[in-house]
Design an enzyme around this catalytic site. Sequence first.
Site, short mmCIF file in Angstrom:
data_model
loop_
_atom_site.label_atom_id
_atom_site.label_comp_id
_atom_site.label_asym_id
_atom_site.label_seq_id
_atom_site.Cartn_x
_atom_site.Cartn_y
_atom_site.Cartn_z
N CYS A 94 0.84 -1.20 0.00
CA CYS A 94 0.00 0.00 0.00
C CYS A 94 0.88 1.26 0.00
O CYS A 94 1.58 1.53 -0.97
CB CYS A 94 -0.98 -0.03 1.17
SG CYS A 94 -2.39 1.06 0.97
N HIS A 116 -3.55 -5.57 0.99
CA HIS A 116 -3.26 -6.00 2.35
C HIS A 116 -3.69 -7.46 2.52
O HIS A 116 -4.59 -7.94 1.84
CB HIS A 116 -4.03 -5.15 3.36
CG HIS A 116 -3.59 -3.73 3.40
ND1 HIS A 116 -2.41 -3.32 3.98
CD2 HIS A 116 -4.20 -2.59 2.94
CE1 HIS A 116 -2.30 -2.00 3.88
NE2 HIS A 116 -3.37 -1.54 3.25
#
Length: 491
Positions: free
Chosen positions: A340, A437
């Site tokens: 991310c 994630h």
Amino acid sequence: MARAIMLQGTGSDVGKTVLVAGLCRAAKKRGLKVRPFKPQNMSNNAAVADIPGDNNHGGGEIGRAQWLQAIACGVAPSVHMNPVLLKPQSDVGAQVIVQGKVFGEARARDYQALKGRLMDAVLDSWAKVGEGADLVIVEGAGSPAEINLRSRDIANMGFATRADVPVVLVGDIDRGGVIASVAGTHLILPEEDRRMIVGYLINKFRGDVSLFDDGLKAIEKFTGWRCFGVVPWLKAAARLPSEDSVVLERLASGEARALKVAVPVLGRIANFDDLDPLKAEPQVEVVFVPPGKPLPSDAGLVVIPGSKSTIGDLIRFRENGWDRDLATHRKRGGHVVGICGGFQMLGRRVRDPDGIEGSVTEAEGLGLLDIETMMEPEKTVRNVSARSVQFDLPLEGYEIHLGRTTGPDTMRPSAIINGVADGAISADGKVIGTYMHGLFGADAFRGKFLESLGIKGGGIDYRVEVERALDDVAAELEGHLDCDALFGLAR
């Protein structure tokens, strides 16, 4: 409406999250339909949860703690389990998430004025969580003793009095001063709030509990409250995903293992529980590196985690000298994974012309991937099923991010999500970036990835390990708390 009981603490980090998770599992084992609830949470460790009735939305954000507590209950996480989530972006400001969606941004002082308007959303979610449940176990935030915030409180006694939920106070003996903490809370609470407390429990005890008998008598003398039990330091809790970044300050490197994974602790680190499946691997040592300390030279893998303030953390990354450490790591043939915000940092440049994340609108990246990122106002929030390009294996995870990443290295994606390429991989295959994630939560992928780093026999069943840890925590609580009495006082 379901019956309910609430755990509030004498302070932050007293162990409420694990206690609620364990009690949820204990109630589930009794055959009860149990749900977790936390009116307000503050964390950059967010999870994606269902938004009931919103079939066109990818999902909404809640704290990872309530996600774990939902798993303990054996139910799907819902945004109503944590209706207000604050995601800090600076020392004085945070993004405000209400019922899973971005409500706006607020400085600390402005948020205090805003909280009165948020109580309606909290009570709406409270009613929804209770539908079809036998028992709801509520977690407070911080301490009810913060009486300077009481008039607009939605997290502790403000909620408990409005919803008429009895409260059990949690004291942490490990940090010292627990008698003063419990008795002091009793002393300064207004009578209306004091009446909501039906008893207390002591958490994180080490040693011979009989040595605290006089302490329990002293607390009873000062408060008149009943003690539901003294909970020892729960070793099984270390096997559960961590939500609060406070734990990162206490993590030691532990014993040396076959693979050392270095994780720089960013100022606005987010979703660091991405590392938990790696920590659970017997041959892997995960080292969280605090600011001011160099990345260890013997690390075989560096993981740059998510961030709530990518440009700000990128600047601090350089100030700590980690960019030089990372360059040296690469020259030695080391591997790097960016997740991310960490993925965005690995590129040539990050741009934020609208100042979405802060006043600094542009920063040079670490240059390990030939990509650039442009921050955009629309946030992607969704659970995803994907496939690893490297190993042709299934992945399950979630996305919570701002920004769009482009560049030549995206032609070598790390995963395919719903037919769309995600992430990037360097030409030598040793630098991987992804927006996804939960990447390491896929057992088969984790095993193959570790094998590519020379580690054989990885890929334990991580979800089974979490379930076992929840069972073990529940069993410990059953042995040290009067759970029947505690559940019996719910109303």
